[in-house]
Motif scaffolding. Sequence first.
Motif, PDB file in Angstrom:
ATOM      1  N   VAL A 189       0.589  -1.000  -0.167  1.00  0.00           N
ATOM      2  CA  VAL A 189       0.061  -0.417   0.052  1.00  0.00           C
ATOM      3  C   VAL A 189       1.496   1.445   0.087  1.00  0.00           C
ATOM      4  O   VAL A 189       0.559   2.075  -0.753  1.00  0.00           O
ATOM      5  CB  VAL A 189      -1.157   0.357   0.829  1.00  0.00           C
ATOM      6  CG1 VAL A 189      -1.760   1.313   1.049  1.00  0.00           C
ATOM      7  CG2 VAL A 189      -2.091  -1.556   1.007  1.00  0.00           C
ATOM      8  N   PRO A 190       2.046   1.595   1.139  1.00  0.00           N
ATOM      9  CA  PRO A 190       2.497   2.352   0.650  1.00  0.00           C
ATOM     10  C   PRO A 190       3.786   2.459  -0.462  1.00  0.00           C
ATOM     11  O   PRO A 190       3.304   3.861  -0.738  1.00  0.00           O
ATOM     12  CB  PRO A 190       3.908   2.510   1.923  1.00  0.00           C
ATOM     13  CG  PRO A 190       3.200   1.380   2.811  1.00  0.00           C
ATOM     14  CD  PRO A 190       2.378   0.625   1.687  1.00  0.00           C
ATOM     15  N   VAL A 224       0.840   4.118  -3.144  1.00  0.00           N
ATOM     16  CA  VAL A 224       1.165   5.692  -2.432  1.00  0.00           C
ATOM     17  C   VAL A 224       2.149   6.339  -2.818  1.00  0.00           C
ATOM     18  O   VAL A 224       2.077   8.126  -3.403  1.00  0.00           O
ATOM     19  CB  VAL A 224       0.470   6.203  -0.929  1.00  0.00           C
ATOM     20  CG1 VAL A 224       0.384   7.259  -0.554  1.00  0.00           C
ATOM     21  CG2 VAL A 224      -1.104   5.258  -0.417  1.00  0.00           C
ATOM     22  N   ILE A 255      -8.565  -1.369   3.413  1.00  0.00           N
ATOM     23  CA  ILE A 255      -7.972  -0.415   2.788  1.00  0.00           C
ATOM     24  C   ILE A 255      -8.664   1.436   2.630  1.00  0.00           C
ATOM     25  O   ILE A 255      -9.135   1.259   1.849  1.00  0.00           O
ATOM     26  CB  ILE A 255      -7.164  -0.493   1.593  1.00  0.00           C
ATOM     27  CG1 ILE A 255      -5.809  -2.227   1.991  1.00  0.00           C
ATOM     28  CG2 ILE A 255      -6.077   0.171   0.826  1.00  0.00           C
ATOM     29  CD1 ILE A 255      -5.700  -1.966   0.897  1.00  0.00           C
ATOM     30  N   SER A 312      -0.906  11.127   2.449  1.00  0.00           N
ATOM     31  CA  SER A 312      -0.749  10.245   3.487  1.00  0.00           C
ATOM     32  C   SER A 312      -1.205   8.891   3.817  1.00  0.00           C
ATOM     33  O   SER A 312      -2.204   8.846   3.128  1.00  0.00           O
ATOM     34  CB  SER A 312      -0.264  11.204   4.467  1.00  0.00           C
ATOM     35  OG  SER A 312      -2.154  11.450   4.807  1.00  0.00           O
ATOM     36  N   VAL A 313      -0.367   8.541   3.971  1.00  0.00           N
ATOM     37  CA  VAL A 313      -0.463   6.930   4.550  1.00  0.00           C
ATOM     38  C   VAL A 313      -0.647   6.879   5.797  1.00  0.00           C
ATOM     39  O   VAL A 313       0.707   6.880   6.599  1.00  0.00           O
ATOM     40  CB  VAL A 313      -0.432   5.257   3.341  1.00  0.00           C
ATOM     41  CG1 VAL A 313       2.196   5.740   3.856  1.00  0.00           C
ATOM     42  CG2 VAL A 313      -0.644   4.692   3.377  1.00  0.00           C
ATOM     43  N   HIS A 355      -5.819  10.517   2.149  1.00  0.00           N
ATOM     44  CA  HIS A 355      -5.339   9.831   3.190  1.00  0.00           C
ATOM     45  C   HIS A 355      -5.640   8.702   3.143  1.00  0.00           C
ATOM     46  O   HIS A 355      -6.522   8.759   2.986  1.00  0.00           O
ATOM     47  CB  HIS A 355      -5.917  10.289   4.862  1.00  0.00           C
ATOM     48  CG  HIS A 355      -5.308   9.541   5.933  1.00  0.00           C
ATOM     49  ND1 HIS A 355      -3.615   9.780   6.119  1.00  0.00           N
ATOM     50  CD2 HIS A 355      -5.631   8.693   6.784  1.00  0.00           C
ATOM     51  CE1 HIS A 355      -3.499   8.971   6.668  1.00  0.00           C
ATOM     52  NE2 HIS A 355      -4.089   8.621   7.176  1.00  0.00           N
ATOM     53  N   VAL A 356      -4.540   7.743   3.255  1.00  0.00           N
ATOM     54  CA  VAL A 356      -4.733   6.237   2.996  1.00  0.00           C
ATOM     55  C   VAL A 356      -4.943   5.443   4.611  1.00  0.00           C
ATOM     56  O   VAL A 356      -3.560   6.120   4.744  1.00  0.00           O
ATOM     57  CB  VAL A 356      -4.292   5.721   2.060  1.00  0.00           C
ATOM     58  CG1 VAL A 356      -3.953   3.992   1.784  1.00  0.00           C
ATOM     59  CG2 VAL A 356      -4.076   6.406   0.896  1.00  0.00           C
ATOM     60  N   ARG A 357      -5.520   4.673   4.961  1.00  0.00           N
ATOM     61  CA  ARG A 357      -6.031   4.213   6.240  1.00  0.00           C
ATOM     62  C   ARG A 357      -5.520   2.195   5.883  1.00  0.00           C
ATOM     63  O   ARG A 357      -7.127   2.156   5.647  1.00  0.00           O
ATOM     64  CB  ARG A 357      -6.334   4.759   7.089  1.00  0.00           C
ATOM     65  CG  ARG A 357      -6.151   4.343   8.577  1.00  0.00           C
ATOM     66  CD  ARG A 357      -6.609   5.297   9.147  1.00  0.00           C
ATOM     67  NE  ARG A 357      -8.038   5.227   9.331  1.00  0.00           N
ATOM     68  CZ  ARG A 357      -9.503   4.782  10.141  1.00  0.00           C
ATOM     69  NH1 ARG A 357      -8.903   5.845  11.080  1.00  0.00           N
ATOM     70  NH2 ARG A 357     -10.890   5.025   9.690  1.00  0.00           N
ATOM     71  N   GLY A 389       0.653   4.221   8.191  1.00  0.00           N
ATOM     72  CA  GLY A 389       0.960   2.504   7.472  1.00  0.00           C
ATOM     73  C   GLY A 389       1.558   2.231   8.799  1.00  0.00           C
ATOM     74  O   GLY A 389       2.568   1.472   9.668  1.00  0.00           O
ATOM     75  N   VAL A 436      -9.500   4.385   1.909  1.00  0.00           N
ATOM     76  CA  VAL A 436      -9.166   6.231   0.469  1.00  0.00           C
ATOM     77  C   VAL A 436      -9.898   6.967   0.947  1.00  0.00           C
ATOM     78  O   VAL A 436     -11.238   7.179   0.967  1.00  0.00           O
ATOM     79  CB  VAL A 436      -8.531   5.669  -0.445  1.00  0.00           C
ATOM     80  CG1 VAL A 436      -8.314   6.963  -1.289  1.00  0.00           C
ATOM     81  CG2 VAL A 436      -8.138   4.625  -0.604  1.00  0.00           C
TER      82      VAL A 436
END
Length: 225
Positions: free
Chosen positions: A79-80, A83, A154, A98-99, A137-139, A101, A156
Amino acid sequence: MRGVSHDLKNPLGAASGYAQLLEDGVIGPLTNEQRDRVARIRRLVLSALDTINDLVELSRADEGQLHITRTATDVGKLVPEVVADYQAAAQSAKLKISVDGAVEHVNLQTDAKRVRQILGNLLSNAIKYTPAGGSVHVRLQEKTHARPGEWFAIEVRDTGRGIPEEHREDIFVEFFRLPDSHTVASGTGIGLAISRRLARLLGGDLTLDRANGEGSAFTLWLPRT
Ligand code: ADP
């Protein structure tokens, strides 16, 4: 469909290559204005190529030929990386990306290429439909209790215009675009439809969590087992 797409993709791919040579000054020096126009030509050609690729994927999906190859994949690492691939696009759109992580070493039996494709689609949409100054933002989260079974989610989110509640399912239908989207960015309305089909082929799902006003939040659900 595939024959025609081949005949379209080859010349467009070659044209983009020549535009790149011009842009890089390999053929000779260009003024700033000329370089700017050549860069535009290349972007337009690439966007036509994207559309063709989307149409080919859709015809594959209709024929039941979207293939999945499962291998052990560290989604916490993947995932990162995806991104980071979108960092430059976000920067030129004046957005922060941003992620979170917090999750490391999440080994799932899944198709890394398809996860990249889905996430790439969500990120490119978030960047396309969020006005300058906003953020994406990704979490990554393990969600055991959200739905039956064990899930890796995941998420977004963006701070864009959001998606009206009445269209929350329409956006996953082929060729659907929100009425004013063409004034904001180019697109075919295929990306989310393909992404949802792929997510379901992976044993998961793609959902819109938040509609209305405060931006959009999508979740890609992947089964842990
Ligand atoms: P495309 O972006 O090529 O139009 P998609 O299938 O990816 O196609 O998305 C369908 C529609 O859903 C878009 O046209 C847009 O109207 C809406 N949409 C998708 N993502 C977002 C987002 N992050 N914010 C606002 N609207 C979105």
